[in-house]
Design a protein around this motif. Sequence first.
Motif, short mmCIF file in Angstrom:
data_model
loop_
_atom_site.label_atom_id
_atom_site.label_comp_id
_atom_site.label_asym_id
_atom_site.label_seq_id
_atom_site.Cartn_x
_atom_site.Cartn_y
_atom_site.Cartn_z
N MET A 1 0.84 -1.17 0.00
CA MET A 1 0.00 0.00 0.00
C MET A 1 0.89 1.24 0.00
SD MET A 1 -2.62 1.32 2.96
CE MET A 1 -4.00 0.39 2.38
N ALA A 2 0.63 2.13 -0.91
CA ALA A 2 1.39 3.37 -0.99
C ALA A 2 0.82 4.38 -0.01
CB ALA A 2 1.33 3.93 -2.40
N LEU A 3 1.69 5.04 0.72
CA LEU A 3 1.28 6.09 1.65
C LEU A 3 1.86 7.41 1.19
CD1 LEU A 3 1.93 4.31 5.08
CD2 LEU A 3 -0.27 4.67 3.96
N ARG B 1 -2.44 9.04 5.85
CA ARG B 1 -3.76 8.55 6.22
C ARG B 1 -4.04 7.21 5.55
NH1 ARG B 1 -6.83 11.71 9.08
NH2 ARG B 1 -8.80 10.80 8.48
N ILE B 2 -4.72 6.36 6.31
CA ILE B 2 -5.30 5.13 5.78
C ILE B 2 -6.78 5.24 6.13
CG2 ILE B 2 -5.38 2.62 5.88
CD1 ILE B 2 -2.52 2.70 7.03
N ALA C 1 8.87 5.43 8.08
CA ALA C 1 8.07 5.30 6.86
C ALA C 1 8.05 3.85 6.37
CB ALA C 1 8.60 6.22 5.77
N GLY C 2 9.18 3.18 6.44
CA GLY C 2 9.23 1.77 6.05
C GLY C 2 8.35 0.91 6.95
N VAL D 1 3.10 -1.89 8.37
CA VAL D 1 1.90 -1.91 9.22
C VAL D 1 0.65 -1.75 8.35
CG1 VAL D 1 0.63 -0.66 11.02
CG2 VAL D 1 3.07 -1.16 11.31
N ALA D 2 0.69 -0.83 7.40
CA ALA D 2 -0.46 -0.61 6.52
C ALA D 2 -0.80 -1.88 5.74
CB ALA D 2 -0.18 0.54 5.56
#
Length: 127
Positions: A1-3, A16-17, A36-37, A42-43
């Motif tokens: 998933m890209a954040l 945000r997710i 960030a990694g 986690v996402a």
Amino acid sequence: MALNFTRMGPSTWVARIDHITLYLGDENGEVSHVQAGLAIKVAASLPAVRDAASAYLDLFVDRTKACGLADEPWWLDEIEFRDPAGEGGAAYAFHFTLDGDDGGLWAVEMRAFEDEHRPFRFERRQG
């Protein structure tokens, strides 16, 4: 998933997710690469790590006493990423609320290991 990370103040970054806000630290004017990694990992496994954190709370918290309903779900509102000084390894905290527990914020601290993410501490704040 890209954040997508956006600066929020001089030392904080957010992503945000859905309705969940992620808070990450700053590293030389950029989002912390380690955090960030970890946020991306986690996402990618959010349902499983969220369930592990809420199950950990259920070991200690009687939801009937906290909010009046035994089956009231833990609502995940925020995830805060941090580098715990002297503790080794990356950590993050899930911040949950319960409908009916006015002003209560429940935090579960998680430690990320190579093969798993494990809860290790919780607290409740009244706000």
